[in-house]
Design a protein around this motif. Structure first.
Motif, PDB file in Angstrom:
ATOM      1  N   ILE A   1      33.366 126.044  52.839  1.00  0.00           N
ATOM      2  CA  ILE A   1      32.104 126.387  52.170  1.00  0.00           C
ATOM      3  C   ILE A   1      32.102 127.854  51.754  1.00  0.00           C
ATOM      4  O   ILE A   1      31.651 128.192  50.646  1.00  0.00           O
ATOM      5  CB  ILE A   1      30.893 126.044  53.065  1.00  0.00           C
ATOM      6  N   LYS A   2      32.647 128.719  52.596  1.00  0.00           N
ATOM      7  CA  LYS A   2      32.729 130.136  52.237  1.00  0.00           C
ATOM      8  C   LYS A   2      33.537 130.317  50.950  1.00  0.00           C
ATOM      9  O   LYS A   2      33.142 131.060  50.043  1.00  0.00           O
ATOM     10  CB  LYS A   2      33.359 130.930  53.383  1.00  0.00           C
ATOM     11  N   ALA A   3      34.660 129.598  50.850  1.00  0.00           N
ATOM     12  CA  ALA A   3      35.498 129.675  49.644  1.00  0.00           C
ATOM     13  C   ALA A   3      34.736 129.153  48.422  1.00  0.00           C
ATOM     14  O   ALA A   3      34.816 129.740  47.331  1.00  0.00           O
ATOM     15  CB  ALA A   3      36.785 128.882  49.838  1.00  0.00           C
ATOM     16  N   ILE A   4      33.993 128.067  48.604  1.00  0.00           N
ATOM     17  CA  ILE A   4      33.215 127.480  47.502  1.00  0.00           C
ATOM     18  C   ILE A   4      32.168 128.479  46.997  1.00  0.00           C
ATOM     19  O   ILE A   4      32.008 128.676  45.788  1.00  0.00           O
ATOM     20  CB  ILE A   4      32.545 126.167  47.960  1.00  0.00           C
ATOM     21  N   LEU A   5      31.486 129.134  47.932  1.00  0.00           N
ATOM     22  CA  LEU A   5      30.459 130.101  47.537  1.00  0.00           C
ATOM     23  C   LEU A   5      31.090 131.339  46.904  1.00  0.00           C
ATOM     24  O   LEU A   5      30.548 131.902  45.941  1.00  0.00           O
ATOM     25  CB  LEU A   5      29.598 130.493  48.750  1.00  0.00           C
ATOM     26  N   ASP A   6      32.241 131.753  47.418  1.00  0.00           N
ATOM     27  CA  ASP A   6      32.952 132.907  46.830  1.00  0.00           C
ATOM     28  C   ASP A   6      33.334 132.630  45.381  1.00  0.00           C
ATOM     29  O   ASP A   6      33.315 133.529  44.532  1.00  0.00           O
ATOM     30  CB  ASP A   6      34.229 133.228  47.627  1.00  0.00           C
ATOM     31  N   GLU A   7      33.714 131.379  45.114  1.00  0.00           N
ATOM     32  CA  GLU A   7      34.145 131.007  43.761  1.00  0.00           C
ATOM     33  C   GLU A   7      32.955 130.737  42.831  1.00  0.00           C
ATOM     34  O   GLU A   7      33.138 130.520  41.637  1.00  0.00           O
ATOM     35  CB  GLU A   7      35.050 129.766  43.811  1.00  0.00           C
ATOM     36  N   LYS A   8      31.769 130.727  43.403  1.00  0.00           N
ATOM     37  CA  LYS A   8      30.533 130.578  42.628  1.00  0.00           C
ATOM     38  C   LYS A   8      30.528 129.346  41.710  1.00  0.00           C
ATOM     39  O   LYS A   8      30.241 129.435  40.517  1.00  0.00           O
ATOM     40  CB  LYS A   8      30.249 131.853  41.814  1.00  0.00           C
ATOM     41  N   VAL A   9      30.862 128.191  42.296  1.00  0.00           N
ATOM     42  CA  VAL A   9      30.716 126.950  41.536  1.00  0.00           C
ATOM     43  C   VAL A   9      29.221 126.696  41.336  1.00  0.00           C
ATOM     44  O   VAL A   9      28.386 127.338  41.974  1.00  0.00           O
ATOM     45  CB  VAL A   9      31.382 125.747  42.245  1.00  0.00           C
ATOM     46  N   ALA A  10      28.876 125.772  40.464  1.00  0.00           N
ATOM     47  CA  ALA A  10      27.460 125.550  40.156  1.00  0.00           C
ATOM     48  C   ALA A  10      26.707 124.885  41.310  1.00  0.00           C
ATOM     49  O   ALA A  10      25.563 125.228  41.601  1.00  0.00           O
ATOM     50  CB  ALA A  10      27.333 124.692  38.898  1.00  0.00           C
TER      51      ALA A  10
END
Length: 333
Positions: A80-89
């Motif tokens: 989840i941290k990686a997902i938020l870092d990548e700023k997906v929609a």
């Protein structure tokens, strides 16, 4: 008319995060490029570098927004941290409670949070923590199904629950065509989430035999035969394949842990053995006894007659839905 504006996407059609890796970059990008919301599926183990790689690969195939689905029953914090870092929609969550802290963290990163729920009680908790939309899954859905209610009874209750809160409701479970879409809109949903229909597309990472079975077979069953050891208490809806029909009454004390290895698969970049009764569907890389592996599908599978490009699924549904609604308006006047 219900097909515009949901979460800022062109159409209110969502491609479910098909596990374990069936909705990969190609499928998600094709859905995004057609104006829908495509959802990647994060691994069921911590693998933040791989998650970033998945997201970045998808970004090379589309400049449209998309999301990532995470199953909260498995280790997920680093992912989840990686997902938020990548700023997906969109961060889509399933099989676990969506906390207020997580919603706040996602919002601070500019990411919308969309949990999937299977009951009114779950929906109430999700609405209370400020989520951006809720996917309401009926028992008709394929794969792992948490709830016991049907869409036709659950969706209107949840729509009433969030009335005035600006939380769009997305219906999931057994919907594969324009008729299902229009029915969901009539129940008060503002969008639909399709799994089985997108599974049966050219871009889906499902094994060709699995795709063929989705066209050939018309019946499903709600069962707990598969994946009992790895994910206990997680029933699923599967295709009634000959293998499943032979083993559907598997004694409750049996599970995959002591069963023979029937194949191998590369899942999210990792080589894995597949034992009989494992809950792992065959993907493109899978070898072995494909016919004896689990094949998830929703109750609408009997309406799927061909494998289509994902980019065709969305406009077909939208155009047919517009015609259906127009006909109803004309008939009613």
């Amino acid at each position: 008319m219900g097909w515009r504006g949901i979460l800022g996407f062109e159409y209110g059609i969502v491609c479910a995060p098909l596990g374990p890796d069936i909705s990969g970059p190609q499928l998600v990008a094709a859905v995004a490029n057609a104006g829908g919301l495509g959802l990647l599926r994060a691994p069921d183990w911590e693998s933040p570098d791989y998650v970033r790689e998945l997201i970045r690969k998808t970004k090379t195939l589309t400049n449209k927004p998309f999301g990532v689905g995470v199953v909260l029953a498995f280790p997920h914090k680093e992912n989840i941290k990686a997902i938020l870092d990548e700023k997906v929609a969109v961060l889509q969550l399933y099989w676990g409670e969506c906390s207020e802290d997580l919603v706040l963290e996602a919002h601070q990163a500019g990411v919308k949070v969309v949990p999937q729920v299977g009951s009114f009680e779950e929906a109430k908790k999700a609405a209370a923590v400020g989520v951006d939309a809720i996917i309401v899954q009926g028992r008709e859905a394929g794969g792992h199904v948490m709830g016991q209610d049907s869409l036709i009874s659950l969706v209107p209750r949840v729509v009433d629950l969030v009335h005035g809160k600006d939380i769009p409701i997305i219906a999931a479970g057994g919907i594969v065509d324009a008729r299902g879409y229009v029915a969901a809109l009539a129940l008060g949903a503002q969008g639909v989430c399709l799994g089985t229909r997108f599974l049966a597309t050219e871009e889906s990472f499902a094994h060709p035999t699995y795709k063929r079975k989705l066209v050939e077979l018309e019946a499903t069953e709600y069962t707990e035969v598969f994946g009992r050891a790895r994910w206990p208490g997680a029933p699923q809806r599967v295709l009634k394949t000959p293998f499943f029909m032979d083993w559907r009454d598997l004694p409750s004390n049996e599970n995959e842990s002591n069963q023979p290895i029937i194949g191998r698969s590369t899942i999210h970049g990792i080589e894995k053995e597949i034992r009989r009764f494992a809950g792992t569907v065959p993907n493109v890389t899978t070898t072995g006894d494909i016919e004896s592996m689990v094949m998830y599908a929703g109750q609408g599978v009997g309406l799927i007659k061909e494998i289509l490009p994902a980019g065709e699924v969305i406009p077909r549904i939208v155009k047919a839905a517009q015609i259906l609604i127009q006909q109803q308006l004309d008939n009613g006047s």
